[in-house]
Design an enzyme around this catalytic site. Structure first.
Site, short mmCIF file in Angstrom:
data_model
loop_
_atom_site.label_atom_id
_atom_site.label_comp_id
_atom_site.label_asym_id
_atom_site.label_seq_id
_atom_site.Cartn_x
_atom_site.Cartn_y
_atom_site.Cartn_z
N GLY A 186 0.72 -1.24 0.19
CA GLY A 186 0.10 -0.17 -0.10
C GLY A 186 0.93 1.35 -0.03
N GLY A 188 -0.37 4.62 0.19
CA GLY A 188 -1.00 5.51 0.47
C GLY A 188 -0.06 6.36 1.40
N HIS A 466 11.17 38.20 4.93
CA HIS A 466 12.28 37.47 4.03
C HIS A 466 13.50 37.13 4.96
CE1 HIS A 466 14.80 36.79 0.65
NE2 HIS A 466 15.70 37.44 1.13
#
Ligand SMILES: Cc1cc2nc3c(=O)[nH]c(=O)nc-3n(C[C@H](O)[C@H](O)[C@H](O)COP(=O)(O)OP(=O)(O)OC[C@H]3O[C@@H](n4cnc5c(N)ncnc54)[C@H](O)[C@@H]3O)c2cc1C
Length: 490
Positions: A186, A188, A466
């Protein structure tokens, strides 16, 4: 009620103390309702004890080790040694701190806590068995009940979680030694997060997925960098295959996989090219982790005694006030179905408590975020461009790549991008997708934008400090408006 049994009465009975149930109980307490919360195992539910928190603790710890070991480019030379028991001990401390916090918060908000397993006796009565010898049981009469019993891992044929080499996510998070090799069934978000943890710990990881890519449900350009990065740290993938059985082999096991959807492949004109893939493939490993999804916990609740209906998969259908088909019984969190996420359950829990208290609350999934804690991370909120267009919007998108972000470059993680989807006419933000550093955090700003009905102009004109990763959100909005400064506007 059992003869001779004295029932306690409560305004609100909440069954299950996961992030859905304990939040509902606390909110109900804040609203001066008399509330009783029953939990059969541990406060905090799957999320705090066996899911979100332990997995994120291990992801962080393994990232610290992995980054230190791979920081030569930054002039850092280190050879970290991982002590799994130390790592697991730290994870357990984090979990314990949070679960004891839940218990304290419940008590401080006047929630009556009962340890035991609840099931419905009739429309207004539940029985709680306390488990253990001589512990007995008690009856609780309620005005309203909130079902918050969560979910558990799905078991696939021939892979019983009782067999030692077969693990579910909960067992994988409690391992005491690092497996040399692991098959993950899986791809996921749970499978991919744990594949990353073990690969970074040095385990030889192979992922087997029935579909053709990782992270089904996420757009290709979000999933692709996650797969690429996983391959870079050694994860091997086999797509369009299902794991059908395993057997003991040498010191470990051999996991047998077969092509998924064989019938479809057989009718495929170009089947020749696929011939090799259609052979059964067997993978040697020490353990196998099955992460193929979760199923609701309803079977021991005797919901029928309260007249509450479930759908064919066992989930409890609800309306936008978290109400089941029975007016005074509510269902929240994983047991009420997708999206099966902790914050969804908590939001539904708050709404349920407020509706019970007579407030005009309703559930709104419009700005529901989702985060995947892989490397790189994924964060999404609202609609994709395709979803928005399917809903009739004419859209505009703006994108900013992290490789153009000064801050991303200084963190050493400059892969991925921020994308904003907006209504082309009025500029309202409809959705956003982020793949890259701190995507799980960055997505919050875009959730707020959707919730506030903000436009691209609003986001673009919000000055961002920033150098920060969050500047990328502003630049993506500017890009949608054709005026980004640090990327080309095309
Ligand atoms: C490995 C893993 C990682 C995850 N990571 C994330 C993540 O990063 N972000 C995210 O949003 N979600 C994540 N999830 C999903 C998240 O854990 C669930 O969505 C969330 O726990 C659901 O909350 P809940 O309150 O509905 O149920 P649960 O957390 O499952 O809680 C239900 C509780 O009910 C109790 N209970 C059940 N039946 C009874 C009964 N009859 N009587 C009394 N008590 C009962 C259970 O013991 C349990 O404590 C993860 C899940 C896993 C497995």
């Amino acid at each position: 009620m059992v003869v001779g049994d004295i029932a306690t009465g409560t305004d609100v009975l909440v069954i299950g103390a996961g992030p859905a149930g304990y939040v509902a109980a606390i909110r109900a307490g804040q609203l001066d309702l008399d509330v009783t919360l029953v939990e059969k195992e541990a406060y905090g539910g799957t999320c705090l004890n066996h899911g979100c928190i332990p997995s994120k603790a291990l992801i962080t710890a393994t990232n610290v080790a992995h980054e230190a070991a791979h920081a030569e480019e930054m002039g850092v030379h280190a050879d970290p040694a991982v002590d799994l028991s130390g790592m697991v001990g730290w994870k357990d401390d984090v979990v314990n701190q949070l679960t004891s916090g839940v218990e304290k918060l419940c008590k401080a908000n006047g929630v009556n806590l009962i340890e035991g397993e609840a099931h419905f006796a009739d429309e207004h009565t539940a029985r709680v068995s306390h488990g253990g010898e001589g512990q007995g049981s008690e009856s609780i009469e309620f005005e309203h009940a909130v079902v918050a019993t969560g979910s558990r891992p799905i078991e696939i044929p021939n892979f019983s979680y009782d067999d030692d080499p077969v693990l579910n996510s909960r067992q994988a998070l409690a391992l005491e030694s690092i497996p040399e090799s692991l098959v993950v069934v899986g791809a996921g978000y749970i499978g991919m997060e744990l594949a990353g943890v073990f690969a970074k710990l040095g385990t030889d990881v192979t992922v087997v997925e029935m579909l053709e890519d990782v992270l089904p449900g996420y757009e290709d350009d979000l999933a692709r960098p996650v797969k690429k990065r996983a391959e870079e740290f050694g994860v091997e993938f086999h797509f369009e295959r299902t794991a059908t059985k395993w057997y003991e082999h040498g010191d470990g096991i051999r996991v047998v996989t077969e092509p998924a959807g064989q019938a479809q492949a057989a009718t495929d004109g170009g089947a020749q090219a696929r011939e090799a893939e259609e052979e059964p493939l067997e993978i040697d490993a020490e353990k196998v982790l099955v992460a193929v999804g979760r199923t609701p916990v309803t079977e021991t609740l005797d919901l029928e005694n309260a007249g509450v209906e479930t759908d064919e998969r066992g989930f409890v259908p609800t309306d936008d006030r978290a109400r089941t088909n029975v007016e005074h019984v509510f269902a929240i969190g994983d047991v009420a179905g997708e999206p099966m996420l902790a914050h969804t359950g908590s939001m539904e829990g708050q709404v349920a408590a407020e509706v019970i208290a007579g407030e005009p609350s309703a559930i709104d999934y419009q700005a529901m975020p989702a985060a995947v804690f892989t490397e790189p991370e994924i964060g999404t909120v609202g609609m994709t461009q395709q979803e928005a267009e399917e809903q009739g919007f004419e859209t505009v998108t703006g994108k900013f790549p992290f490789r153009a972000s000064g801050r991303a470059l200084t963190t050493g993680h400059a892969e991925g991008f921020v994308r904003i989807v907006a209504d082309a006419d009025a500029g309202f933000v409809l959705g956003a997708q982020v793949v890259g550093p701190e995507a799980s955090e960055l997505i919050a700003e875009l959730g707020l934008a959707i919730e506030l009905g903000a436009t691209l102009e609003d986001v673009a004109e919000t000055v961002h400090a920033h150098p920060t990763l969050a500047e990328s959100v502003m630049e993506a909005a500017e890009n949608a408006l054709g005026r980004a400064i640090h990327t080309l506007n095309r």
